[in-house]
Design an enzyme around this catalytic site. Structure first.
Site, short mmCIF file in Angstrom:
data_model
loop_
_atom_site.label_atom_id
_atom_site.label_comp_id
_atom_site.label_asym_id
_atom_site.label_seq_id
_atom_site.Cartn_x
_atom_site.Cartn_y
_atom_site.Cartn_z
CG LEU A 368 -2.11 -0.96 1.18
CD1 LEU A 368 -2.80 -1.01 2.54
CD2 LEU A 368 -3.12 -0.55 0.10
CG HIS A 369 3.12 2.52 3.17
ND1 HIS A 369 2.40 1.58 3.86
CD2 HIS A 369 3.00 3.67 3.89
CE1 HIS A 369 1.88 2.12 4.94
NE2 HIS A 369 2.22 3.39 4.98
#
Length: 488
Positions: A368-369
């Site tokens: 997600l990052h």
């Protein structure tokens, strides 16, 4: 162990580049400066810029709150969604100069897949397909975007949107009420909600729908208004104080003669306070829009106590700066993100084994990052150490019958012979507290806000160089922890 894991280093602080102006870096060569010069070049310049940066977010959400109170009495329900969309698009347009199309071109295919996933006749789990699509979209966009600075600004916003879509897709399968409430306006209002579309935090679709005022709510009520104002003021005050420390601590506290571990602590603390700035600002925007977490937890819980003062809980700084364990740190770092990962990732994977669930939860958080080595290395180190610490302390609690497990014993413990005040319990708990403190310094020092790489993202070699200066101590502790956990 399901209460203890989280992503730790989120990217929402990428949006306030005003705080890293070149005039702040007045000690680039490591020379000490006069306090007055430091105040003029750092503190004063930050205080001048911060009101113009914060004001649009607070004003837009106060306007939204007032419109919602009027709407619930006099206007049709779709106006609630339209007001969220309008205020949210205003903030997105004014906060993101380039790269906003990465957000808008995601929404159409995501909504189409979402609507198809709600059809009972589908044999394929399109909700899971949508989850994979969103994460893949993030990775593909990062690879496609050649300008690292542009991507560095948009990825935090995209991460929040992807989390909202994933949670909505999974909730629409398991929650009939959520499924019945999904329509185009509700979807766009949830995604564009001005309270959290820029800085977060993640909120569920149900929370978004419940933020609409009740029909019996009074338009003007003295007590709620006074509480509303002081909670916004409290959050903004703490946000500004954290911003000042983040910008100026290295200016005043680090020189060529500073001990390397003290310098690393200041750098790590500067990074943490930059996160606190974003978190308190997001708490202020959530309160401004009418959100609250005061009644969602037990009256004696830490989150509930925090929410009674601040109105909404995103971060618990005191649990981070005075850590009982690193596991409590990662939970306190971003409470809503922790809840998202626990509900939509960890519990789904728990049947495959605790270690597998914890490891893959941190992998999901890393994806997600984005494709960033420093984040991957930090999150995976935290994930493995969290698992090791949890098991070591669980075994020690059983061997010595002492209150030393990650889950704190409340009051007089009937389960263990040695309570929290026993000498052995104090020694063991203090040891893990010190280890957590070392990890916070070691892992945080690679996020050096004074570095020119801040605006584009840090490189692999930057992280390696910073950790080499500290002799890879945290990773050596991790190796010893794995061995010790195996031996006992």
């Amino acid at each position: 162990m399901e209460d203890y894991y989280d992503n730790t280093y989120d990217e929402n602080e990428d949006l306030y580049d005003f705080s890293y102006d070149d005039n702040v870096r007045v000690v680039a060569d490591g020379d000490s400066i006069d306090w007055r010069d430091g105040y003029d070049s750092c503190v004063s310049s930050s205080l001048v810029q911060v009101p113009t940066f914060i004001a649009p977010f607070i004003v837009a959400n106060i306007v939204l709150c007032m419109i919602s109170k009027v709407q619930v009495r006099f206007l049709p329900s779709f106006m609630f969604h339209l007001s969220n969309i309008s205020c949210g698009l205003y903030l997105l347009y004014n906060s993101i100069d380039r790269g906003r199309w990465y957000l808008f071109q995601l929404l159409a295919p995501a909504y189409l897949l979402l609507k198809l996933s709600t059809k009972n006749s589908q044999r394929i789990r399109l909700d899971l397909v949508l989850c994979v699509f969103c994460i893949a979209y993030l990775i593909i966009c990062e690879i496609y975007e050649q300008n690292a600075e542009v991507w560095h600004h948009i990825r935090g916003v995209l991460m929040i949107v992807v989390m909202k879509i994933i949670s909505l897709a999974l909730d629409s399968k398991s929650d009939g009420l959520v499924k019945s409430q999904i329509n185009t306006l509700a979807f766009l209002g949830y995604i564009c909600c001005p309270a959290n579309c820029i800085f977060g935090p993640w909120t569920s679709f149900r929370d978004y729908m419940e933020s609409q005022p009740k029909k019996n709510a009074r338009l003007l009520s003295l007590t709620p208004t006074a509480k509303y104002i002081y909670q916004i003021a409290f959050n903004l005050t703490f946000a500004i104080l954290c911003l000042l420390f983040s910008n100026c601590a290295q200016v005043f506290l680090i020189s060529d003669y500073t001990w390397k571990w003290l310098a690393a602590y200041v750098v790590a603390l500067s990074f943490r306070t930059s996160h606190y700035f974003v978190s308190f600002l997001s708490q202020a925007t959530m309160v401004s829009a009418g959100y609250s977490t005061e009644n969602r937890h037990g009256s004696k819980s830490t989150v509930s106590k925090h929410s009674r003062v601040f109105g909404y809980t995103v971060v618990l700084p005191w649990n981070i700066e005075l850590p009982y364990s690193l596991i409590h740190v990662v939970v306190a770092w971003n409470v809503p993100m922790h809840n998202f990962l626990k509900q939509y990732v960890f519990r789904v994977l728990k049947p495959y084994g605790t270690f597998t669930a914890v490891f893959l939860t941190y992998v999901t958080s890393s994806l997600l990052h984005g494709l960033n080595f420093q984040l991957w290395a930090t999150l995976l180190t935290l994930g493995i150490w969290s698992y090791v610490e949890y098991n070591i302390r669980k075994k020690l609690a059983h061997i010595f019958s002492a209150c030393v497990a990650v889950g704190k014993c409340n009051g007089i413990c009937a389960k263990h012979k040695l309570g929290r005040t026993a000498a052995l319990s104090i020694v063991i708990n203090f040891t893990f507290c010190c280890l957590s403190f070392i990890h916070l310094i070691y892992l945080g020092t690679i996020f050096d806000a004074s570095s020119e790489l801040q605006t584009e993202g840090f490189s692999f070699w930057h992280a390696v160089q910073k950790w080499q200066e500290l002799h890879y101590l945290s990773h050596w502790i991790l190796v010893l922890g794995l061995i010790f956990n195996w031996l006992i």
